[in-house]
Motif scaffolding. Sequence first.
Motif, PDB file in Angstrom:
ATOM      1  N   SER A   1      12.330  -7.396  -8.956  1.00 37.84           N
ATOM      2  CA  SER A   1      11.009  -8.117  -9.196  1.00 37.84           C
ATOM      3  C   SER A   1      10.317  -8.152  -8.024  1.00 37.84           C
ATOM      4  O   SER A   1       9.046  -7.725  -7.770  1.00 37.84           O
ATOM      5  N   THR A   2      10.762  -8.539  -6.886  1.00 32.48           N
ATOM      6  CA  THR A   2      10.222  -8.601  -5.477  1.00 32.48           C
ATOM      7  C   THR A   2       9.817  -6.969  -5.265  1.00 32.48           C
ATOM      8  O   THR A   2       8.855  -6.987  -4.316  1.00 32.48           O
ATOM      9  N   ILE A   3      10.661  -6.296  -5.293  1.00 33.33           N
ATOM     10  CA  ILE A   3      10.411  -4.642  -4.982  1.00 33.33           C
ATOM     11  C   ILE A   3       9.133  -4.138  -5.805  1.00 33.33           C
ATOM     12  O   ILE A   3       8.364  -3.484  -5.321  1.00 33.33           O
ATOM     13  N   ALA A   4       9.098  -4.683  -7.224  1.00 35.21           N
ATOM     14  CA  ALA A   4       8.110  -4.349  -8.124  1.00 35.21           C
ATOM     15  C   ALA A   4       6.664  -4.852  -7.585  1.00 35.21           C
ATOM     16  O   ALA A   4       5.724  -4.160  -7.468  1.00 35.21           O
ATOM     17  N   ILE A   5       6.815  -6.041  -7.264  1.00 36.24           N
ATOM     18  CA  ILE A   5       5.496  -6.655  -6.769  1.00 36.24           C
ATOM     19  C   ILE A   5       4.935  -6.242  -5.487  1.00 36.24           C
ATOM     20  O   ILE A   5       3.907  -5.940  -5.117  1.00 36.24           O
ATOM     21  N   ALA A   6       5.933  -5.710  -4.596  1.00 32.75           N
ATOM     22  CA  ALA A   6       5.623  -5.177  -3.340  1.00 32.75           C
ATOM     23  C   ALA A   6       4.855  -4.038  -3.448  1.00 32.75           C
ATOM     24  O   ALA A   6       4.138  -3.467  -2.833  1.00 32.75           O
ATOM     25  N   TRP A   7       5.581  -2.940  -4.655  1.00 32.06           N
ATOM     26  CA  TRP A   7       5.081  -1.794  -4.879  1.00 32.06           C
ATOM     27  C   TRP A   7       3.617  -2.038  -5.448  1.00 32.06           C
ATOM     28  O   TRP A   7       2.662  -1.068  -5.030  1.00 32.06           O
TER      29      TRP A   7
ATOM     30  N   ASP B   1       1.610  -4.298  -4.985  1.00 33.16           N
ATOM     31  CA  ASP B   1       0.592  -4.671  -3.809  1.00 33.16           C
ATOM     32  C   ASP B   1       0.242  -3.157  -3.158  1.00 33.16           C
ATOM     33  O   ASP B   1      -1.014  -3.279  -2.662  1.00 33.16           O
ATOM     34  N   ASN B   2       1.176  -2.657  -2.914  1.00 34.44           N
ATOM     35  CA  ASN B   2       0.929  -1.238  -2.100  1.00 34.44           C
ATOM     36  C   ASN B   2      -0.100  -0.332  -2.828  1.00 34.44           C
ATOM     37  O   ASN B   2      -1.157   0.371  -2.124  1.00 34.44           O
ATOM     38  N   ARG B   3       0.083  -0.400  -4.156  1.00 31.61           N
ATOM     39  CA  ARG B   3      -0.902   0.327  -4.904  1.00 31.61           C
ATOM     40  C   ARG B   3      -2.474  -0.083  -4.788  1.00 31.61           C
ATOM     41  O   ARG B   3      -3.279   0.531  -4.699  1.00 31.61           O
ATOM     42  N   ASN B   4      -2.407  -1.363  -5.115  1.00 31.91           N
ATOM     43  CA  ASN B   4      -3.677  -2.163  -4.943  1.00 31.91           C
ATOM     44  C   ASN B   4      -4.544  -1.840  -3.508  1.00 31.91           C
ATOM     45  O   ASN B   4      -5.549  -1.396  -3.383  1.00 31.91           O
ATOM     46  N   LYS B   5      -3.586  -1.900  -2.543  1.00 27.10           N
ATOM     47  CA  LYS B   5      -4.033  -1.585  -1.150  1.00 27.10           C
ATOM     48  C   LYS B   5      -4.499  -0.147  -1.173  1.00 27.10           C
ATOM     49  O   LYS B   5      -5.570   0.451  -0.162  1.00 27.10           O
ATOM     50  N   LEU B   6      -3.704   0.710  -1.780  1.00 27.57           N
ATOM     51  CA  LEU B   6      -4.198   2.138  -1.506  1.00 27.57           C
ATOM     52  C   LEU B   6      -5.390   2.517  -2.305  1.00 27.57           C
ATOM     53  O   LEU B   6      -6.261   3.328  -1.675  1.00 27.57           O
ATOM     54  N   ALA B   7      -5.468   1.877  -3.535  1.00 31.25           N
ATOM     55  CA  ALA B   7      -6.627   2.148  -4.319  1.00 31.25           C
ATOM     56  C   ALA B   7      -8.035   1.744  -3.535  1.00 31.25           C
ATOM     57  O   ALA B   7      -8.991   2.200  -3.607  1.00 31.25           O
ATOM     58  N   CYS B   8      -7.786   0.615  -2.985  1.00 35.60           N
ATOM     59  CA  CYS B   8      -8.854   0.047  -2.189  1.00 35.60           C
ATOM     60  C   CYS B   8      -9.418   0.797  -0.969  1.00 35.60           C
ATOM     61  O   CYS B   8     -10.728   0.665  -0.549  1.00 35.60           O
ATOM     62  N   ASN B   9      -8.563   1.672  -0.506  1.00 37.59           N
ATOM     63  CA  ASN B   9      -8.814   2.648   0.640  1.00 37.59           C
ATOM     64  C   ASN B   9      -9.194   4.213   0.126  1.00 37.59           C
ATOM     65  O   ASN B   9      -9.485   4.894   0.959  1.00 37.59           O
ATOM     66  N   MET B  10      -9.210   4.108  -1.128  1.00 36.72           N
ATOM     67  CA  MET B  10      -9.418   5.738  -1.695  1.00 36.72           C
ATOM     68  C   MET B  10     -10.861   5.928  -1.707  1.00 36.72           C
ATOM     69  O   MET B  10     -11.637   5.115  -2.045  1.00 36.72           O
ATOM     70  N   THR B  11     -11.376   7.287  -1.537  1.00 33.95           N
ATOM     71  CA  THR B  11     -12.946   7.534  -1.580  1.00 33.95           C
ATOM     72  C   THR B  11     -13.012   8.050  -2.817  1.00 33.95           C
ATOM     73  O   THR B  11     -14.171   8.113  -3.267  1.00 33.95           O
TER      74      THR B  11
ATOM     75  N   VAL C   1       2.508  -3.163 -13.592  1.00 34.56           N
ATOM     76  CA  VAL C   1       3.815  -3.630 -13.113  1.00 34.56           C
ATOM     77  C   VAL C   1       3.409  -5.233 -12.737  1.00 34.56           C
ATOM     78  O   VAL C   1       4.451  -5.854 -12.977  1.00 34.56           O
ATOM     79  N   ASN C   2       2.351  -5.611 -12.267  1.00 27.10           N
ATOM     80  CA  ASN C   2       2.005  -7.154 -11.992  1.00 27.10           C
ATOM     81  C   ASN C   2       0.816  -7.371 -12.584  1.00 27.10           C
ATOM     82  O   ASN C   2      -0.294  -7.306 -12.067  1.00 27.10           O
ATOM     83  N   ALA C   3       0.803  -7.946 -13.864  1.00 26.31           N
ATOM     84  CA  ALA C   3      -0.512  -8.214 -14.793  1.00 26.31           C
ATOM     85  C   ALA C   3      -0.966  -9.499 -14.351  1.00 26.31           C
ATOM     86  O   ALA C   3      -1.994  -9.921 -15.096  1.00 26.31           O
ATOM     87  N   ILE C   4      -0.337 -10.366 -13.270  1.00 24.65           N
ATOM     88  CA  ILE C   4      -0.928 -11.870 -13.296  1.00 24.65           C
ATOM     89  C   ILE C   4      -1.540 -11.785 -11.672  1.00 24.65           C
ATOM     90  O   ILE C   4      -1.721 -12.967 -11.315  1.00 24.65           O
TER      91      ILE C   4
END
Length: 232
Positions: free
Chosen positions: A22-28, A30-40, A55-58
């Motif tokens: 669960s911890t790994i999934a949440i970290a993954w 979070d990483n996708r969220n950060k990646l998306a915010c920096n995409m052009t 993966v994390n709908a809450i």
Amino acid sequence: MKIFLKILQYCNWTGFLIITLSTIAIAWADNRNKLACNMTNTYKAIQTLHQAIKVNAINPLYYANLGLLYVRINAIDSALVQFQKAYVLNSNDAGFCFNLGLLYQLQKDNNKSLEFIERAKAMEEYNALFLVYLGLFYENYGNIEKAKSLYAEAISCDPSILDSSFYSELKQRDSLLTTNILDQSYRNLLYSNLPEDPIQLAHLGKILEVKGNILIADSILKRSICLLPNLN
């Protein structure tokens, strides 16, 4: 007894494994969220954020960020849906409320727009941005006195507004109104706890400078710096 202990040991390891995964999934996510915010590439960013949400709908921030991405491509209905989801998960976030207000305004739903911007202001009473937008709302619908009061309050909170394009345009629309707003901002600060508050003194100095009272403004600004030397 041995069988019981083995079962217990198995349950402990299973629980540990679930927590770890669960911890790994949440970290993954979070990483996708950060990646998306920096995409052009906005469309790719939207796709990436949807992966995070699966993966994390809450996490309300994911929905808010997704809403902002939809705004980029002018998909206002989709943006509104995402901010509504963010708000359901965290109704105490002033930013979510404010963005909902702006999105409802784009949809011409003025009642909802006002409701959510007012909610945002109630949460962050001295947020100059919220005050300015509320002022614009009331000005657009003819309530000049209410707009004037909100603009004055915003300038009292953040006099840097006086250097903004918003203020320049307001002055072009109605120079007498901006004079009245400055006077009211000045009075707002005089009624505050000025002698002990260097920030408020600095705000007052800025307002007096714009009003043309340069010598008094300079004296007040120097006084504020003496109270708080790192202010400049």
